[in-house]
Write a protein that holds these residues in place. Structure first.
Motif, PDB file in Angstrom:
ATOM      1  N   GLY A  71       0.827  -1.206   0.000  1.00 25.79           N
ATOM      2  CA  GLY A  71       0.000   0.000   0.000  1.00 25.79           C
ATOM      3  C   GLY A  71       0.855   1.246   0.000  1.00 25.79           C
ATOM      4  N   GLY A  72       0.594   2.155  -0.917  1.00 25.04           N
ATOM      5  CA  GLY A  72       1.415   3.352  -1.038  1.00 25.04           C
ATOM      6  C   GLY A  72       0.980   4.470  -0.123  1.00 25.04           C
ATOM      7  N   SER A  73       0.731   4.194   1.160  1.00 21.12           N
ATOM      8  CA  SER A  73       0.312   5.258   2.083  1.00 21.12           C
ATOM      9  C   SER A  73       0.912   5.024   3.462  1.00 21.12           C
ATOM     10  N   TYR A  74       1.148   6.135   4.167  1.00 20.19           N
ATOM     11  CA  TYR A  74       1.700   6.110   5.519  1.00 20.19           C
ATOM     12  C   TYR A  74       0.913   7.136   6.316  1.00 20.19           C
ATOM     13  N   THR A  75       0.229   6.687   7.356  1.00 24.05           N
ATOM     14  CA  THR A  75      -0.695   7.554   8.091  1.00 24.05           C
ATOM     15  C   THR A  75      -0.157   7.854   9.485  1.00 24.05           C
ATOM     16  N   LEU A  76      -0.229   9.127   9.855  1.00 16.58           N
ATOM     17  CA  LEU A  76       0.082   9.572  11.214  1.00 16.58           C
ATOM     18  C   LEU A  76      -1.229   9.922  11.892  1.00 16.58           C
ATOM     19  N   SER A  77      -1.597   9.187  12.918  1.00 11.56           N
ATOM     20  CA  SER A  77      -2.856   9.432  13.621  1.00 11.56           C
ATOM     21  C   SER A  77      -2.754   8.919  15.058  1.00 11.56           C
ATOM     22  N   PRO A  78      -2.868   9.845  16.038  1.00 15.06           N
ATOM     23  CA  PRO A  78      -2.976  11.296  15.876  1.00 15.06           C
ATOM     24  C   PRO A  78      -1.601  11.911  15.612  1.00 15.06           C
ATOM     25  N   ALA A  79      -1.572  12.995  14.850  1.00 13.48           N
ATOM     26  CA  ALA A  79      -0.323  13.696  14.573  1.00 13.48           C
ATOM     27  C   ALA A  79       0.104  14.472  15.809  1.00 13.48           C
ATOM     28  N   ALA A  80       1.415  14.459  16.089  1.00 10.92           N
ATOM     29  CA  ALA A  80       1.976  15.155  17.247  1.00 10.92           C
ATOM     30  C   ALA A  80       3.030  16.151  16.775  1.00 10.92           C
ATOM     31  N   LEU A  81       3.438  17.045  17.697  1.00  4.06           N
ATOM     32  CA  LEU A  81       4.397  18.087  17.330  1.00  4.06           C
ATOM     33  C   LEU A  81       5.686  17.491  16.781  1.00  4.06           C
ATOM     34  N   HIS A  82       6.140  16.350  17.365  1.00  6.93           N
ATOM     35  CA  HIS A  82       7.414  15.784  16.920  1.00  6.93           C
ATOM     36  C   HIS A  82       7.332  15.186  15.511  1.00  6.93           C
ATOM     37  N   HIS A  83       6.130  15.085  14.941  1.00  5.98           N
ATOM     38  CA  HIS A  83       6.008  14.625  13.559  1.00  5.98           C
ATOM     39  C   HIS A  83       6.315  15.722  12.547  1.00  5.98           C
ATOM     40  N   THR A  84       6.432  16.977  13.023  1.00  4.84           N
ATOM     41  CA  THR A  84       6.794  18.061  12.123  1.00  4.84           C
ATOM     42  C   THR A  84       8.152  17.768  11.496  1.00  4.84           C
ATOM     43  N   GLY A  85       8.241  17.921  10.205  1.00  3.74           N
ATOM     44  CA  GLY A  85       9.492  17.652   9.509  1.00  3.74           C
ATOM     45  C   GLY A  85       9.274  17.548   8.019  1.00  3.74           C
ATOM     46  N   VAL A  86      10.265  17.016   7.346  1.00  7.73           N
ATOM     47  CA  VAL A  86      10.213  16.853   5.892  1.00  7.73           C
ATOM     48  C   VAL A  86      10.363  15.367   5.575  1.00  7.73           C
ATOM     49  N   TYR A  87       9.486  14.872   4.704  1.00  9.00           N
ATOM     50  CA  TYR A  87       9.410  13.440   4.427  1.00  9.00           C
ATOM     51  C   TYR A  87       9.674  13.152   2.952  1.00  9.00           C
ATOM     52  N   VAL A  88      10.219  11.975   2.683  1.00  4.51           N
ATOM     53  CA  VAL A  88      10.375  11.483   1.318  1.00  4.51           C
ATOM     54  C   VAL A  88       9.982  10.010   1.312  1.00  4.51           C
ATOM     55  N   CYS A  89       9.742   9.477   0.128  1.00  6.41           N
ATOM     56  CA  CYS A  89       9.422   8.054   0.005  1.00  6.41           C
ATOM     57  C   CYS A  89      10.177   7.470  -1.186  1.00  6.41           C
ATOM     58  N   ARG A  90      10.191   6.156  -1.238  1.00  5.20           N
ATOM     59  CA  ARG A  90      10.829   5.462  -2.353  1.00  5.20           C
ATOM     60  C   ARG A  90      10.105   4.133  -2.549  1.00  5.20           C
ATOM     61  N   ALA A  91      10.071   3.643  -3.780  1.00  2.00           N
ATOM     62  CA  ALA A  91       9.405   2.370  -4.085  1.00  2.00           C
ATOM     63  C   ALA A  91      10.416   1.388  -4.665  1.00  2.00           C
ATOM     64  N   GLU A  92      10.091   0.091  -4.557  1.00  2.00           N
ATOM     65  CA  GLU A  92      10.932  -0.927  -5.176  1.00  2.00           C
ATOM     66  C   GLU A  92      10.069  -2.105  -5.604  1.00  2.00           C
ATOM     67  N   ARG A  93      10.582  -2.894  -6.535  1.00  2.00           N
ATOM     68  CA  ARG A  93       9.903  -4.111  -6.970  1.00  2.00           C
ATOM     69  C   ARG A  93      10.915  -5.040  -7.613  1.00  2.00           C
ATOM     70  N   GLY A  94      10.496  -6.300  -7.776  1.00  2.00           N
ATOM     71  CA  GLY A  94      11.330  -7.262  -8.484  1.00  2.00           C
ATOM     72  C   GLY A  94      12.360  -7.937  -7.597  1.00  2.00           C
ATOM     73  N   GLU A  95      13.040  -8.913  -8.170  1.00  3.97           N
ATOM     74  CA  GLU A  95      14.095  -9.666  -7.493  1.00  3.97           C
ATOM     75  C   GLU A  95      15.202  -9.957  -8.503  1.00  3.97           C
ATOM     76  N   PRO A  96      16.396  -9.350  -8.351  1.00  5.56           N
ATOM     77  CA  PRO A  96      16.766  -8.435  -7.273  1.00  5.56           C
ATOM     78  C   PRO A  96      15.989  -7.128  -7.341  1.00  5.56           C
ATOM     79  N   ALA A  97      15.899  -6.456  -6.198  1.00  6.29           N
ATOM     80  CA  ALA A  97      15.033  -5.281  -6.088  1.00  6.29           C
ATOM     81  C   ALA A  97      15.549  -4.132  -6.955  1.00  6.29           C
ATOM     82  N   TYR A  98      14.625  -3.538  -7.682  1.00  8.91           N
ATOM     83  CA  TYR A  98      14.896  -2.302  -8.412  1.00  8.91           C
ATOM     84  C   TYR A  98      14.237  -1.164  -7.651  1.00  8.91           C
TER      85      TYR A  98
END
Length: 418
Positions: A277-304
């Motif tokens: 699933g391509g989602s990441y949920t913060l609940s409940p959100a707190a002050l320490h969750h403030t920041g900058v986020y990135v994501c990355r995907a992979e598939r296959g074997e060996p992983a691409y």
């Protein structure tokens, strides 16, 4: 009621028969012998029972039959029994009559047999990216357990020295793009299958992950927020990982700009796991969750793996004021605009005090401050001409008061004046 009842069919010519029992013209799937027994008869067993008896048919042909082959069918009854034989398919009328227990089809047509057409399958997908491992597979419909050798074609040209069922490409390039077909050749008699339909392999540039935020990137403590990650131009077979962008330190993965300069580092979220699933949920959100986020995907074997997504800021506040700034680095000498935003007030109507390291810089009725020429004194250490990272002080994000969001880029803070 309750008695045992046995229905029996007697045929004098031995055990050459297949039996099908019917009740009220409905096939009884569990009745395949010449005797049909009901161990505890009840009213629901009442009805009209009939029996269909057919001889066993075998073929003198080993393996799957292909179009163009000659095949002989045998009816397993002794010819001396004086039988006349009638041959038919379930779709054929009238029946074919013979006086022997054999029937020969001199040139098998597609309508006479199951399809032996080849079919190309591509993993992980027909839409792939440069550098991905790709496997093409040739499957023969109704091929059974017969041993085959295979021929591969790209854009109608035969691939030399490709005779296996699978055609692996360890690191695909644009030159591998095209229309692929295959066919099988049976090893025991060199009969060929039908050639497959063409399947097009498309090779795109390096895969790029894209990160978005819902419902918004500015939230109050206790709200719920979902980060969504997807791969541009592709949706098949990906799993996703989530990271936080931080000032670079030894041991972290470096994210560099087009000129090779380190912009920031990324660290895997401790509660992040690779999942479909391509989602990441913060609940409940707190002050320490403030920041900058990135994501990355992979598939296959060996992983691409895809490229990291562009950074996405997330602001969790105890109040309604936020300092808005660009996420991407700015170069020394560039102009930089910072805006103080208030949830229920338009920026043009917000009078704001801007502070740096605790000292008042300016009070602005427009709600924004412009640093006309960014210098290395505005941020942490950096060499001349290198980008000044907007993330340089994000690690010290903290709530200060109901009217102050946080200390962010370049150590600047903003308050709602008044």
């Amino acid at each position: 009621m309750g008695e045992r009842v046995t229905l029996t069919c007697e045929i004098e010519s031995g055990d050459y028969w297949n039996y099908e029992w019917y009740k009220n013209n409905n096939l009884l799937s569990d009745a395949k012998r010449k005797e049909y027994e009901i161990s505890n008869v009840g009213q629901d067993h009442a009805g009209v029972y009939t029996l269909k008896v057919t001889p066993t048919i075998t073929s003198g042909y080993e393996g799957a039959v292909l179009t163009g082959n000659t095949v002989t069918l045998y009816c397993t009854l002794p010819q001396s029994a004086g039988w006349t034989f009638y041959w038919s398919k379930h779709t054929q009328s009238p029946e074919k009559r013979t006086t022997t227990n054999t029937y020969t089809i001199s040139s098998v047509r597609v309508s006479d047999v199951e399809s032996n057409k080849a079919m190309v399958n591509i993993k992980p997908d027909k839409q792939v990216f440069k550098g991905e491992p790709v496997t093409l597979r040739c499957d023969i419909q109704a091929g059974g357990d017969t041993e085959w050798t295979y021929s591969w074609y790209k854009d109608d040209r035969l691939y030399p020295n490709r005779r296996t069922q699978e055609f692996p490409i360890s690191s695909v390039t644009e030159s591998n793009a095209g229309k692929y077909t295959c066919r099988g050749e049976r090893t025991n008699d060199l009969q060929k299958s039908e050639i497959s339909d063409a399947v097009t392999l498309t090779v795109s540039d390096v895969a790029q992950a894209v990160l978005s935020v819902s419902p918004q990137s500015w939230l109050t403590e206790g709200d719920s927020v979902t980060l969504s990650c997807e791969v541009t131009g592709s949706s098949t077979g990906w799993t996703f990982s989530w990271y936080r962008a931080v000032p670079y330190r030894q041991g972290l993965k470096q994210i560099r700009d087009a000129h090779g300069n380190v912009m920031y580092g990324v660290e895997l979220l401790s509660d992040s796991r690779r999942e479909a699933g391509g989602s990441y949920t913060l609940s409940p959100a707190a002050l320490h969750h403030t920041g900058v986020y990135v994501c990355r995907a992979e598939r296959g074997e060996p992983a691409y793996q895809t490229q990291y997504s562009s950074p996405q800021p997330l602001w969790i506040t105890g109040g309604d004021v936020i300092l808005d700034s660009p996420v991407h680095p700015v170069t020394e000498g560039d102009s930089l605009t910072l805006r103080c935003l208030y949830r229920s007030t338009k920026p043009s109507n917000l009078t704001a005090d801007f502070y740096r390291d605790g000292s008042l810089l300016q009070t602005q009725t427009t709600g924004e401050i412009i640093i006309h020429t960014v210098s290395k004194s505005d941020a942490g250490s950096s060499s001349s001409g290198a980008p000044v990272s907007v993330l340089s002080l994000l690690s010290s994000l903290m709530a200060v008061s109901p009217y102050l969001l946080v200390s962010i880029v370049l150590g600047v803070k903003c308050y709602r004046a008044g």
